[in-house]
Design an enzyme around this catalytic site. Structure first.
Site, PDB file in Angstrom:
ATOM      1  N   ARG A   1      76.325  -5.701  43.780  1.00 46.30           N
ATOM      2  CA  ARG A   1      76.640  -6.653  45.031  1.00 46.30           C
ATOM      3  C   ARG A   1      76.955  -8.066  44.850  1.00 46.30           C
ATOM      4  O   ARG A   1      77.212  -8.675  45.661  1.00 46.30           O
ATOM      5  CB  ARG A   1      75.646  -6.056  45.877  1.00 46.30           C
ATOM      6  CG  ARG A   1      75.690  -4.623  46.313  1.00 46.30           C
ATOM      7  CD  ARG A   1      74.498  -4.143  47.364  1.00 46.30           C
ATOM      8  NE  ARG A   1      72.926  -4.292  46.457  1.00 46.30           N
ATOM      9  CZ  ARG A   1      72.791  -3.285  45.717  1.00 46.30           C
ATOM     10  NH1 ARG A   1      73.343  -2.046  45.642  1.00 46.30           N
ATOM     11  NH2 ARG A   1      71.581  -3.454  44.962  1.00 46.30           N
TER      12      ARG A   1
ATOM     13  N   GLU B   1      60.474  -1.857  34.781  1.00 47.23           N
ATOM     14  CA  GLU B   1      59.246  -1.259  35.122  1.00 47.23           C
ATOM     15  C   GLU B   1      59.085  -0.148  34.249  1.00 47.23           C
ATOM     16  O   GLU B   1      57.992  -0.161  33.576  1.00 47.23           O
ATOM     17  CB  GLU B   1      59.154  -0.670  36.603  1.00 47.23           C
ATOM     18  CG  GLU B   1      57.707  -0.520  36.918  1.00 47.23           C
ATOM     19  CD  GLU B   1      57.674   0.118  38.435  1.00 47.23           C
ATOM     20  OE1 GLU B   1      56.642   0.551  38.540  1.00 47.23           O
ATOM     21  OE2 GLU B   1      58.558  -0.035  39.156  1.00 47.23           O
TER      22      GLU B   1
END
Length: 177
Positions: free
Chosen positions: A64, A101
């Site tokens: 994006r 993560e």
């Protein structure tokens, strides 16, 4: 020029919230309605261009950030560089691996064809969460010889600590939640 509180309200009004995506417990902030709205996209582009003032190149982060980066570059009359996920560019490339993560990811930019040495680069992306992607982009561009002068995002998820991860890089978030 749009006042910061006005742009934040506009971003909020055109952000769709999606519960439990991409996994249970996550409240996903979908900026697609903002980008599809001519007024919204124009105002966001103006605000991010103001934050990138002085840049000679805009770096948009996959994917994006490509949309926003191109729009900001056009506003400023400069070029845009797509910072891609690994494996999307032909060699040779400069690469930067960073921690997620769970696991790692890599970003790449061309090593040939675009001279970055001495260029004043502003990074543009849609959302700042933990800051790993934006920080890796800044390291990647710096490693390639660019002078990274700032970063701008539409939405900052403040509780995730991304701003600290990209410090001391000047960061503009059009809306922080």
């Amino acid at each position: 020029m749009t006042a910061p509180d006005e742009i934040a309200k506009l971003v909020a009004s055109l952000t769709r919230e999606v519960a439990d995506f991409p996994e249970p417990g996550v409240q996903f902030k979908d900026l697609t309605p903002l980008f599809a709205d001519a007024r919204g996209l124009s105002r966001v582009t103006d605000a991010l261009a103001e934050a990138a003032s002085g840049a000679t190149l805009i770096a948009g982060i996959d994917a994006r950030g490509f949309l926003l980066g191109a729009a900001v570059a056009i506003r400023l009359g400069v070029g845009v560089l797509a910072v891609r996920k690994a494996g999307k560019l032909p060699p040779p490339v400069h690469a930067q691996t960073y921690k997620l993560e769970y696991g790692t990811a890599s970003l790449e930019i061309p090593a040939d064809g675009v001279e970055l040495s001495g260029r004043r680069v502003a990074i543009v992306d849609d959302v700042l969460a933990t800051g790993g992607t934006l920080a890796a982009t800044a390291r990647l561009l710096t490693m390639a010889g660019a002078d990274v002068i700032s970063a701008g995002v539409v939405l900052e998820l403040s509780d995730l600590g991304g701003r600290a991860a990209v410090a001391p890089l000047p960061l503009t978030a059009l809306r922080a939640i």
